[in-house]
Motif scaffolding. Structure first.
Motif, PDB file in Angstrom:
ATOM      1  N   LEU A  57     -30.610  38.424  20.456  1.00 24.27           N
ATOM      2  CA  LEU A  57     -30.902  37.949  21.939  1.00 24.27           C
ATOM      3  C   LEU A  57     -29.151  38.169  22.502  1.00 24.27           C
ATOM      4  CD1 LEU A  57     -32.359  37.138  24.183  1.00 24.27           C
ATOM      5  CD2 LEU A  57     -32.244  34.749  23.203  1.00 24.27           C
ATOM      6  N   SER A  58     -28.236  37.736  21.818  1.00 27.44           N
ATOM      7  CA  SER A  58     -26.821  37.794  22.213  1.00 27.44           C
ATOM      8  C   SER A  58     -26.293  39.247  22.274  1.00 27.44           C
ATOM      9  CB  SER A  58     -25.931  37.138  21.211  1.00 27.44           C
ATOM     10  OG  SER A  58     -26.255  35.883  20.892  1.00 27.44           O
ATOM     11  N   LEU A  89     -27.541  31.099  32.279  1.00 28.57           N
ATOM     12  CA  LEU A  89     -25.885  31.512  32.268  1.00 28.57           C
ATOM     13  C   LEU A  89     -25.289  30.081  32.531  1.00 28.57           C
ATOM     14  CD1 LEU A  89     -26.261  34.408  34.912  1.00 28.57           C
ATOM     15  CD2 LEU A  89     -26.203  34.286  32.422  1.00 28.57           C
ATOM     16  N   PRO A  90     -23.989  30.044  31.931  1.00 31.98           N
ATOM     17  CA  PRO A  90     -23.095  28.967  32.099  1.00 31.98           C
ATOM     18  C   PRO A  90     -23.160  28.162  33.300  1.00 31.98           C
ATOM     19  CG  PRO A  90     -22.030  30.745  30.976  1.00 31.98           C
ATOM     20  CD  PRO A  90     -23.159  31.243  31.431  1.00 31.98           C
ATOM     21  N   GLY A  91     -23.323  28.669  34.401  1.00 31.78           N
ATOM     22  CA  GLY A  91     -23.179  28.474  35.492  1.00 31.78           C
ATOM     23  C   GLY A  91     -24.662  27.456  36.133  1.00 31.78           C
ATOM     24  N   GLY A  92     -25.660  27.516  35.009  1.00 30.19           N
ATOM     25  CA  GLY A  92     -26.917  26.636  35.386  1.00 30.19           C
ATOM     26  C   GLY A  92     -27.946  27.712  35.855  1.00 30.19           C
ATOM     27  N   LEU A 116     -39.566  12.472  25.946  1.00 37.91           N
ATOM     28  CA  LEU A 116     -40.165  13.630  25.774  1.00 37.91           C
ATOM     29  C   LEU A 116     -39.760  14.297  27.074  1.00 37.91           C
ATOM     30  CD1 LEU A 116     -43.975  12.698  24.322  1.00 37.91           C
ATOM     31  CD2 LEU A 116     -41.938  13.420  23.183  1.00 37.91           C
ATOM     32  N   PRO A 117     -39.605  15.676  26.875  1.00 41.32           N
ATOM     33  CA  PRO A 117     -39.915  16.539  25.791  1.00 41.32           C
ATOM     34  C   PRO A 117     -38.815  16.722  25.009  1.00 41.32           C
ATOM     35  CG  PRO A 117     -39.405  17.948  27.655  1.00 41.32           C
ATOM     36  CD  PRO A 117     -39.394  16.550  28.123  1.00 41.32           C
ATOM     37  N   VAL A 118     -38.928  17.311  23.785  1.00 39.24           N
ATOM     38  CA  VAL A 118     -38.063  17.543  22.661  1.00 39.24           C
ATOM     39  C   VAL A 118     -37.360  18.915  23.106  1.00 39.24           C
ATOM     40  CG1 VAL A 118     -37.376  17.711  20.308  1.00 39.24           C
ATOM     41  CG2 VAL A 118     -39.190  16.168  20.927  1.00 39.24           C
ATOM     42  N   GLN A 119     -36.035  18.921  23.201  1.00 40.61           N
ATOM     43  CA  GLN A 119     -35.363  20.193  23.880  1.00 40.61           C
ATOM     44  C   GLN A 119     -34.111  20.365  22.915  1.00 40.61           C
ATOM     45  OE1 GLN A 119     -35.421  21.309  28.074  1.00 40.61           O
ATOM     46  NE2 GLN A 119     -33.162  21.093  27.877  1.00 40.61           N
ATOM     47  N   ILE A 120     -33.746  21.554  22.522  1.00 46.23           N
ATOM     48  CA  ILE A 120     -32.465  22.073  22.085  1.00 46.23           C
ATOM     49  C   ILE A 120     -31.930  23.119  22.815  1.00 46.23           C
ATOM     50  CG2 ILE A 120     -33.335  21.272  19.707  1.00 46.23           C
ATOM     51  CD1 ILE A 120     -33.219  24.427  19.162  1.00 46.23           C
ATOM     52  N   THR A 121     -30.526  23.392  22.871  1.00 49.25           N
ATOM     53  CA  THR A 121     -29.810  24.363  23.486  1.00 49.25           C
ATOM     54  C   THR A 121     -28.992  24.880  22.626  1.00 49.25           C
ATOM     55  OG1 THR A 121     -29.731  23.066  25.467  1.00 49.25           O
ATOM     56  CG2 THR A 121     -28.189  24.534  25.231  1.00 49.25           C
ATOM     57  N   VAL A 122     -29.010  26.355  22.440  1.00 50.91           N
ATOM     58  CA  VAL A 122     -28.132  27.074  21.627  1.00 50.91           C
ATOM     59  C   VAL A 122     -27.284  28.078  22.200  1.00 50.91           C
ATOM     60  CG1 VAL A 122     -28.220  28.724  19.594  1.00 50.91           C
ATOM     61  CG2 VAL A 122     -29.988  26.842  19.670  1.00 50.91           C
ATOM     62  N   PRO A 123     -26.062  28.060  22.123  1.00 44.58           N
ATOM     63  CA  PRO A 123     -25.025  29.029  22.731  1.00 44.58           C
ATOM     64  C   PRO A 123     -25.066  30.370  22.177  1.00 44.58           C
ATOM     65  CG  PRO A 123     -23.773  27.734  21.346  1.00 44.58           C
ATOM     66  CD  PRO A 123     -25.119  27.038  21.168  1.00 44.58           C
ATOM     67  N   LEU A 124     -24.841  31.254  23.243  1.00 46.23           N
ATOM     68  CA  LEU A 124     -25.068  32.642  22.837  1.00 46.23           C
ATOM     69  C   LEU A 124     -23.769  33.368  23.107  1.00 46.23           C
ATOM     70  CD1 LEU A 124     -28.321  33.749  24.654  1.00 46.23           C
ATOM     71  CD2 LEU A 124     -27.988  33.006  22.056  1.00 46.23           C
ATOM     72  N   PRO A 134     -19.154  30.451  25.626  1.00 45.13           N
ATOM     73  CA  PRO A 134     -20.788  31.091  25.512  1.00 45.13           C
ATOM     74  C   PRO A 134     -20.931  31.878  26.853  1.00 45.13           C
ATOM     75  CG  PRO A 134     -20.966  28.612  25.869  1.00 45.13           C
ATOM     76  CD  PRO A 134     -19.389  29.047  25.516  1.00 45.13           C
ATOM     77  N   MET A 135     -21.578  33.130  26.768  1.00 45.93           N
ATOM     78  CA  MET A 135     -21.799  33.923  27.761  1.00 45.93           C
ATOM     79  C   MET A 135     -23.192  33.385  28.350  1.00 45.93           C
ATOM     80  SD  MET A 135     -22.722  37.372  25.864  1.00 45.93           S
ATOM     81  CE  MET A 135     -24.205  37.445  24.386  1.00 45.93           C
ATOM     82  N   ALA A 136     -23.913  32.732  27.567  1.00 47.90           N
ATOM     83  CA  ALA A 136     -25.355  32.214  28.018  1.00 47.90           C
ATOM     84  C   ALA A 136     -25.618  31.105  27.131  1.00 47.90           C
ATOM     85  CB  ALA A 136     -26.202  33.346  28.337  1.00 47.90           C
ATOM     86  N   LEU A 137     -26.841  30.528  27.458  1.00 49.33           N
ATOM     87  CA  LEU A 137     -27.429  29.427  26.705  1.00 49.33           C
ATOM     88  C   LEU A 137     -28.925  29.709  26.439  1.00 49.33           C
ATOM     89  CD1 LEU A 137     -25.689  26.325  28.421  1.00 49.33           C
ATOM     90  CD2 LEU A 137     -25.151  27.347  26.315  1.00 49.33           C
ATOM     91  N   LEU A 138     -29.201  29.526  25.091  1.00 50.10           N
ATOM     92  CA  LEU A 138     -30.778  29.943  24.812  1.00 50.10           C
ATOM     93  C   LEU A 138     -31.401  28.142  24.801  1.00 50.10           C
ATOM     94  CD1 LEU A 138     -33.376  31.062  24.030  1.00 50.10           C
ATOM     95  CD2 LEU A 138     -32.421  31.074  21.706  1.00 50.10           C
ATOM     96  N   ILE A 139     -32.497  27.827  25.598  1.00 48.23           N
ATOM     97  CA  ILE A 139     -32.888  26.575  25.788  1.00 48.23           C
ATOM     98  C   ILE A 139     -34.341  26.738  25.329  1.00 48.23           C
ATOM     99  CG2 ILE A 139     -33.590  24.942  27.157  1.00 48.23           C
ATOM    100  CD1 ILE A 139     -31.566  25.418  29.236  1.00 48.23           C
ATOM    101  N   LEU A 140     -34.815  25.962  24.098  1.00 50.04           N
ATOM    102  CA  LEU A 140     -36.032  25.919  23.595  1.00 50.04           C
ATOM    103  C   LEU A 140     -36.575  24.557  23.810  1.00 50.04           C
ATOM    104  CD1 LEU A 140     -35.752  27.846  20.382  1.00 50.04           C
ATOM    105  CD2 LEU A 140     -36.319  28.661  22.527  1.00 50.04           C
ATOM    106  N   GLN A 141     -37.962  24.340  24.407  1.00 56.16           N
ATOM    107  CA  GLN A 141     -38.454  23.255  24.703  1.00 56.16           C
ATOM    108  C   GLN A 141     -39.684  22.830  23.805  1.00 56.16           C
ATOM    109  OE1 GLN A 141     -38.411  21.192  28.469  1.00 56.16           O
ATOM    110  NE2 GLN A 141     -40.302  21.502  28.364  1.00 56.16           N
ATOM    111  N   ALA A 142     -40.075  21.819  23.267  1.00 58.04           N
ATOM    112  CA  ALA A 142     -41.222  21.792  22.195  1.00 58.04           C
ATOM    113  C   ALA A 142     -42.431  21.443  23.161  1.00 58.04           C
ATOM    114  CB  ALA A 142     -41.001  20.701  21.159  1.00 58.04           C
TER     115      ALA A 142
END
Length: 664
Positions: A57-58, A89-92, A116-124, A134-142
């Motif tokens: 993805l990166s 993107l980093p600016g939201g 809730l919800p459970v959410q994580i953020t992973v930098p790319l 990071p050039m962008a952020l991957l956000i995953l939400q359960a």
């Protein structure tokens, strides 16, 4: 016999209610734990998923290959726990978004409570060249609906299981209580309810086999005793006799035999013989019916028995005279205190049928004499003192020996003065500084007890501590000193003053079981730092066997209290004692002022104490430093901390703070 509300129902409801509340609290706590664990599991799974797509993805985002990036995000749809995936993107600003199946809404309260919800953020990050940002952020939400289903399932399972457990426990506990208490009480109630009138007075309850030593057995024994007393009174009334009621007490002959036996065995432990006459029993003789007089005697006799311990043997000498052998009571004060307690108990008003009486009593005391005396002679002495007390008026107590009487009255007055002084604020702590004799800096302070005198001055009578120990009130006085000392330490520490404070500890206090617990509670309440409070124990204090001393001092050390040995060299410091002393948890030695006073003319004892301290590696504090010569000699021998009039005497707390802590 019918009851409106059975004890079985009441105790069942109580047990069930307590069990339900307890289990409800447990369910809530466990539910939060399970949900938190499920949140952690979901977060871990989403992190694993994110790391599998992070590198491709990166690369797709770096090449601006939107199609490839969407394909990668869409590949996450089979992961059943996800409800949302997007790249921001980093600016939201949202760059990519994948539409999952619409999730059912979760109640707002549930979402708020369980976060809730459970959410994580992973930098790319870009791979070539390396870029720390990071050039962008991957956000995953359960999927929150899955968590909500888990909450409902866990809650229903726990409620069903624990309520069933609560029911089983309630039934089991209720059955035990019913068998141990309700059934015996029901049997007694039924037995009393079905008594015929002619059976009431002589009736006696059978003592249940399993209740001989509990409250139910006490209730039955008290009932049987009262029945016996009532039957005895009625029996005496029916005889119309002028004899006094027969009691189960030893008569004069048997009492003298018991006293003679004690004199031949344990008399060395000390004892007192007390003879009391209940004047009211003589005054009402011939004025009221015999049954009323006998009933009054039984009431007074019951009061007398209830005021005595197992160490007291009681006998009846006549219709109104009783004798007491008080074992292990060699102290006149303690004998007088027991006599006063009995006097207060016996002279309480009595309402007897239509009579309202306030009995009055005369008492005489005799104690172990220096020369050998027989049992009749001791009894005659006490009887003679009782007759003298009668001549002085109502409710008087006298010793056979006038000197003992004076000592007992003096002790009672001192006890009252000390306790009243504590209540009225007549005691205060004065502080004496302990200084580093080399630099002149303040190294600590000792708290000294002072009592306000009639002329307004503050001092400590020489015999006050010894008298407080003998009177048994040193514990109350010591507790007050500890409380005030901890209050002073807490005030210093809030001001940032790290100064140790020493407090004297009586050997009697050290043997008090609750002393260590009381100190621990004070230290925790005031937040006293460990080592700030130092207790000083005199070497001459008889604290008991070495093992006992080691255990008690170790308990003090465990709660954060340091221990110093005061007046070192004045006690029993033989070689055998010194070998045991090394193992005691003591951090400081205080050199007695009598050794410092003779410096520099006689320095033998000081040299010995300094050598002992060096060998066992303990600090030494010199007490009673009054001259510059003493100070210089002590410094030359390595004694650094001094206390005495060369620097200052004991000062009120406010004056001590002003003179020594104003620059702190």
């Amino acid at each position: 016999m019918q009851v409106s509300r059975s004890l079985t129902i009441k105790q069942m409801a109580t047990v069930s209610g307590v069990a339900a509340v307890t289990i409800s609290v447990f369910i809530v706590i466990q539910l939060f734990h399970f949900v938190q664990q499920r949140r952690i599991d979901y977060a871990q799974q989403m992190e694993n998923v994110a790391h599998t797509v992070r590198q491709p993805l990166s690369q797709a985002v770096l090449r601006a290959d939107i199609t490839q990036a969407e394909r990668i995000l869409n590949s996450l749809k089979p992961a059943g726990i996800l409800g949302r995936a997007e790249v921001v993107l980093p600016g939201g600003l949202q760059a990519l978004h994948t539409d999952f199946e619409p999730s059912r809404p979760v109640p707002r309260l549930i979402a708020k409570v369980f976060k809730l919800p459970v959410q994580i953020t992973v930098p790319l990050y870009s791979l070539e060249p390396a870029n720390p940002k990071p050039m962008a952020l991957l956000i995953l939400q359960a999927d929150s609906w899955r968590v909500y289903q888990f909450i409902l399932s866990a809650l229903s399972t726990m409620v069903t299981t624990y309520l069933l457990l609560a029911l089983i426990l309630s039934v089991a506990i209720s059955w035990c209580i019913n068998k141990l208490m309700v059934r015996p009480l029901r049997r007694i109630a039924n037995e009393l309810h079905h008594l015929e009138p002619h059976e009431i007075l002589p009736h006696q309850l059978a003592l249940p086999r399993r209740h001989r030593d509990d409250e139910l057995g006490m209730l039955i024994r008290s009932y049987n005793r009262n029945q016996q007393l009532a039957a005895s009174v009625q029996q005496q009334a029916s005889r119309q006799s002028t004899r006094y009621v027969v009691t189960d007490l030893p008569n004069k002959t048997l009492f003298l035999a018991l006293l003679e036996q004690y004199l031949g065995g344990n008399a060395r432990e000390g004892f007192s013989v007390l003879v009391l006459r209940i004047e009211t029993l003589q005054e009402i003789s011939g004025v009221v019916p015999d049954e009323q007089r006998d009933a009054l005697m039984l009431v007074l006799l019951e009061r007398l028995k209830n005021g005595l311990s197992d160490d007291v043997q009681i006998g009846q000498l006549s219709v109104s005279d009783f004798a007491l052998l008080v074992k292990r009571a060699s102290n006149p004060f303690r004998a007088m205190r027991l006599a006063r307690q009995l006097l207060q108990r016996l002279t309480q008003p009595i309402a007897l049928q239509q009579m309202y009486l306030r009995p009055h009593v005369s008492m005489g005391l005799s104690q172990l004499a220096e020369g050998p005396l027989t049992a009749p002679e001791y009894l005659n002495r006490a009887s003679s003192a009782m007759m003298s007390a009668r001549q002085q008026g109502k409710n008087q107590i006298l010793f056979f020996d006038p000197a003992m009487m004076a000592r007992a009255h003096k002790r009672l007055t001192q006890e009252h003065d000390i306790l009243q002084g504590l209540a009225d604020g007549q005691f205060a702590l004065f502080l004496q500084p302990q200084l580093d004799m080399n630099s002149g800096r303040l190294a600590g302070a000792e708290a000294l007890l002072r009592m306000k005198q009639p002329d307004g001055s503050w001092s400590l009578p020489e015999d006050l501590i010894a008298n407080a120990e003998e009177l048994g009130i040193i514990d109350a006085l010591g507790r007050w000193v500890f409380e005030e000392s901890c209050r002073v330490l807490a005030e210093w520490q809030t001001r940032g003053i790290e100064l140790p404070l020493s407090v004297n500890l009586s050997a009697v206090q050290l043997r008090e079981p609750s002393m260590v617990t009381h100190l621990q509670n004070l230290i925790e309440h005031h937040g006293i730092r460990p080592g700030s409070l130092i207790v000083e124990i005199t070497e001459t204090a008889q604290i008991g066997e070495p093992e006992l001393a080691r255990r008690l001092l170790s308990e003090l050390q465990a709660v954060g209290v340091s221990v110093a040995l005061d007046d070192f060299g004045m006690g029993y410091a033989n070689l055998n004692w010194l070998s045991q002393f090394k193992s005691l948890p003591i951090s400081k030695l205080k050199m007695d002022r009598s050794f410092v006073r003779v410096l520099p003319d006689d320095d033998t004892m000081v040299r010995i104490i300094v050598a002992i301290a060096e060998i066992i590696k303990l600090d030494v504090i010199a007490e009673g430093v009054e001259t510059e010569e003493q100070r210089e000699w002590l410094l030359a021998r390595g004694v650094r901390i001094g206390q005495g009039f060369l620097y200052s005497g004991a000062l009120p707390i406010a004056e001590f703070n002003k003179n020594f802590l104003s620059v702190q």
